[in-house]
Write a protein that holds these residues in place. Structure first.
Motif, PDB file in Angstrom:
ATOM      1  N   LYS A  74      54.581  41.129  30.280  1.00  0.00           N
ATOM      2  CA  LYS A  74      54.698  40.951  31.718  1.00  0.00           C
ATOM      3  C   LYS A  74      53.728  41.841  32.488  1.00  0.00           C
ATOM      4  O   LYS A  74      53.197  41.461  33.511  1.00  0.00           O
ATOM      5  N   ALA A  75      53.514  43.055  31.975  1.00  0.00           N
ATOM      6  CA  ALA A  75      52.801  44.052  32.758  1.00  0.00           C
ATOM      7  C   ALA A  75      51.281  44.027  32.591  1.00  0.00           C
ATOM      8  O   ALA A  75      50.564  44.484  33.458  1.00  0.00           O
ATOM      9  N   LEU A  76      50.792  43.510  31.466  1.00  0.00           N
ATOM     10  CA  LEU A  76      49.362  43.572  31.219  1.00  0.00           C
ATOM     11  C   LEU A  76      48.581  42.648  32.148  1.00  0.00           C
ATOM     12  O   LEU A  76      48.937  41.495  32.351  1.00  0.00           O
ATOM     13  N   SER A  77      47.512  43.174  32.710  1.00  0.00           N
ATOM     14  CA  SER A  77      46.588  42.354  33.486  1.00  0.00           C
ATOM     15  C   SER A  77      45.278  42.276  32.721  1.00  0.00           C
ATOM     16  O   SER A  77      45.115  42.912  31.665  1.00  0.00           O
ATOM     17  N   LEU A  78      44.328  41.528  33.248  1.00  0.00           N
ATOM     18  CA  LEU A  78      43.068  41.335  32.543  1.00  0.00           C
ATOM     19  C   LEU A  78      42.144  42.551  32.629  1.00  0.00           C
ATOM     20  O   LEU A  78      41.014  42.490  32.171  1.00  0.00           O
ATOM     21  N   LYS A  79      42.618  43.629  33.200  1.00  0.00           N
ATOM     22  CA  LYS A  79      41.823  44.861  33.216  1.00  0.00           C
ATOM     23  C   LYS A  79      42.421  45.930  32.303  1.00  0.00           C
ATOM     24  O   LYS A  79      41.882  47.029  32.208  1.00  0.00           O
ATOM     25  N   ASP A  80      43.518  45.620  31.627  1.00  0.00           N
ATOM     26  CA  ASP A  80      44.241  46.619  30.850  1.00  0.00           C
ATOM     27  C   ASP A  80      43.836  46.701  29.381  1.00  0.00           C
ATOM     28  O   ASP A  80      44.366  47.521  28.642  1.00  0.00           O
ATOM     29  N   TYR A  81      42.908  45.857  28.945  1.00  0.00           N
ATOM     30  CA  TYR A  81      42.532  45.835  27.536  1.00  0.00           C
ATOM     31  C   TYR A  81      41.305  46.698  27.272  1.00  0.00           C
ATOM     32  O   TYR A  81      40.381  46.752  28.073  1.00  0.00           O
ATOM     33  N   LYS A  82      41.292  47.335  26.102  1.00  0.00           N
ATOM     34  CA  LYS A  82      40.112  48.063  25.638  1.00  0.00           C
ATOM     35  C   LYS A  82      39.592  47.378  24.377  1.00  0.00           C
ATOM     36  O   LYS A  82      40.349  46.813  23.601  1.00  0.00           O
ATOM     37  N   GLY A  83      38.287  47.457  24.175  1.00  0.00           N
ATOM     38  CA  GLY A  83      37.699  46.831  23.007  1.00  0.00           C
ATOM     39  C   GLY A  83      37.624  45.333  23.181  1.00  0.00           C
ATOM     40  O   GLY A  83      38.459  44.583  22.668  1.00  0.00           O
ATOM     41  N   CYS A  84      36.618  44.854  23.929  1.00  0.00           N
ATOM     42  CA  CYS A  84      36.522  43.424  24.264  1.00  0.00           C
ATOM     43  C   CYS A  84      35.215  42.830  23.754  1.00  0.00           C
ATOM     44  O   CYS A  84      34.250  43.534  23.482  1.00  0.00           O
ATOM     45  N   MET A  85      35.219  41.514  23.662  1.00  0.00           N
ATOM     46  CA  MET A  85      34.051  40.819  23.124  1.00  0.00           C
ATOM     47  C   MET A  85      33.903  39.455  23.771  1.00  0.00           C
ATOM     48  O   MET A  85      34.898  38.780  24.069  1.00  0.00           O
ATOM     49  N   LEU A  86      32.660  39.055  23.992  1.00  0.00           N
ATOM     50  CA  LEU A  86      32.349  37.731  24.529  1.00  0.00           C
ATOM     51  C   LEU A  86      31.366  37.080  23.565  1.00  0.00           C
ATOM     52  O   LEU A  86      30.322  37.656  23.244  1.00  0.00           O
ATOM     53  N   ILE A  87      31.697  35.883  23.057  1.00  0.00           N
ATOM     54  CA  ILE A  87      30.877  35.215  22.040  1.00  0.00           C
ATOM     55  C   ILE A  87      30.550  33.791  22.482  1.00  0.00           C
ATOM     56  O   ILE A  87      31.450  32.980  22.715  1.00  0.00           O
ATOM     57  N   LYS A  88      29.270  33.482  22.559  1.00  0.00           N
ATOM     58  CA  LYS A  88      28.855  32.110  22.879  1.00  0.00           C
ATOM     59  C   LYS A  88      28.960  31.238  21.630  1.00  0.00           C
ATOM     60  O   LYS A  88      28.684  31.684  20.516  1.00  0.00           O
ATOM     61  N   GLY A 124      43.277  49.581  21.567  1.00  0.00           N
ATOM     62  CA  GLY A 124      44.375  49.974  22.437  1.00  0.00           C
ATOM     63  C   GLY A 124      44.312  49.366  23.822  1.00  0.00           C
ATOM     64  O   GLY A 124      43.591  48.407  24.079  1.00  0.00           O
ATOM     65  N   LEU A 125      45.095  49.965  24.713  1.00  0.00           N
ATOM     66  CA  LEU A 125      45.215  49.491  26.084  1.00  0.00           C
ATOM     67  C   LEU A 125      44.914  50.631  27.037  1.00  0.00           C
ATOM     68  O   LEU A 125      44.924  51.801  26.652  1.00  0.00           O
ATOM     69  N   THR A 126      44.639  50.301  28.290  1.00  0.00           N
ATOM     70  CA  THR A 126      44.344  51.341  29.268  1.00  0.00           C
ATOM     71  C   THR A 126      45.601  51.998  29.806  1.00  0.00           C
ATOM     72  O   THR A 126      45.535  52.986  30.522  1.00  0.00           O
TER      73      THR A 126
END
Length: 219
Positions: free
Chosen positions: A158-172, A145-147
């Motif tokens: 238009k409204a979503l910023s990079l702080k509005d997401y839930k459930g994130c992942m960073l993969i090298k 979901g979203l915050t």
């Protein structure tokens, strides 16, 4: 990347750091999550103690015993954070399975890299396999979901910023055309937004880069 994508390390969040040794990513995550946040740092190699809000586990995250230990730490952390948080609804998101309710985590960081053989094709295949393994591990463990609530698809974009997401992942990963297919066919269907980052700190000639996956959609 933590500054550019604040949703990766939300205040009071629960983060799993795979391939954490020697502990650099957990060191960055610890103060950003704050005293109510928690990092679980996991690696085959030993890791020296980092901070009070960082739990270090040693072992293969694919083994059943390590996964059982990991689930116990996640459940204990989620219960503790729920007890001390004024916003319990965000910290108690769970997935119901045959084994009961499993607490979800905010972010999974995967810094895992295979031992390099020097044979490019083999090394690329090993990198891709680890990316796939990390994704499989993340599915069912990340929040969804979203915050904030968005009423329409047009407004959402238009409204979503990079702080509005839930459930994130960073993969090298190591850059290669095969990884473009992995992004398109395996990452984009399960995340709202998938970007590729090559940090300035990486040597210019290095093929090392990162998938930044934001907004887990669920299975």
């Amino acid at each position: 990347m933590a500054k550019k994508y604040p949703c990766l390390l939300p205040k009071a969040g629960l983060v799993i750091d795979l391939g954490a040794a020697p502990g650099g990513w957990s060191q960055v995550a610890s103060p950003k999550l704050g005293s109510k946040g928690h990092v679980i740092a996991l690696d085959l190699l030993p890791i020296l103690p980092i901070a009070r809000n960082v739990t270090v586990l040693q072992g293969d995250f694919l083994s059943s015993s390590v996964q059982a230990e990991l689930e116990h730490v996640i459940a204990t952390s989620a219960a503790s954070r729920q007890k001390h948080s004024a916003t319990t609804s965000d910290n108690t998101e769970t997935e119901h399975s045959s084994g009961g309710a499993v607490p979800r985590v905010d972010t999974i960081l995967s810094d895992m890299m295979a031992n390099m053989s020097g044979i490019r094709v083999r090394d690329i295949e090993a990198s891709l396999e680890l990316c796939q393994t990390a994704l499989s591990f993340a599915q069912g463990r990340l929040k969804t979901g979203l915050t904030k609530q968005i009423e329409s698809e047009g407004e959402e974009k238009k409204a979503l910023s990079l702080k509005d997401y839930k459930g994130c992942m960073l993969i090298k990963f190591f850059q290669h055309p095969l990884l473009s297919e992995f992004k398109k066919k395996q990452l984009q269907p399960v995340f709202e937004k998938v970007l590729v980052e090559k940090p300035k700190e990486s040597r210019s000639e290095s093929s090392e880069a990162y998938f930044v996956c934001l907004g887990y959609k669920g299975e």
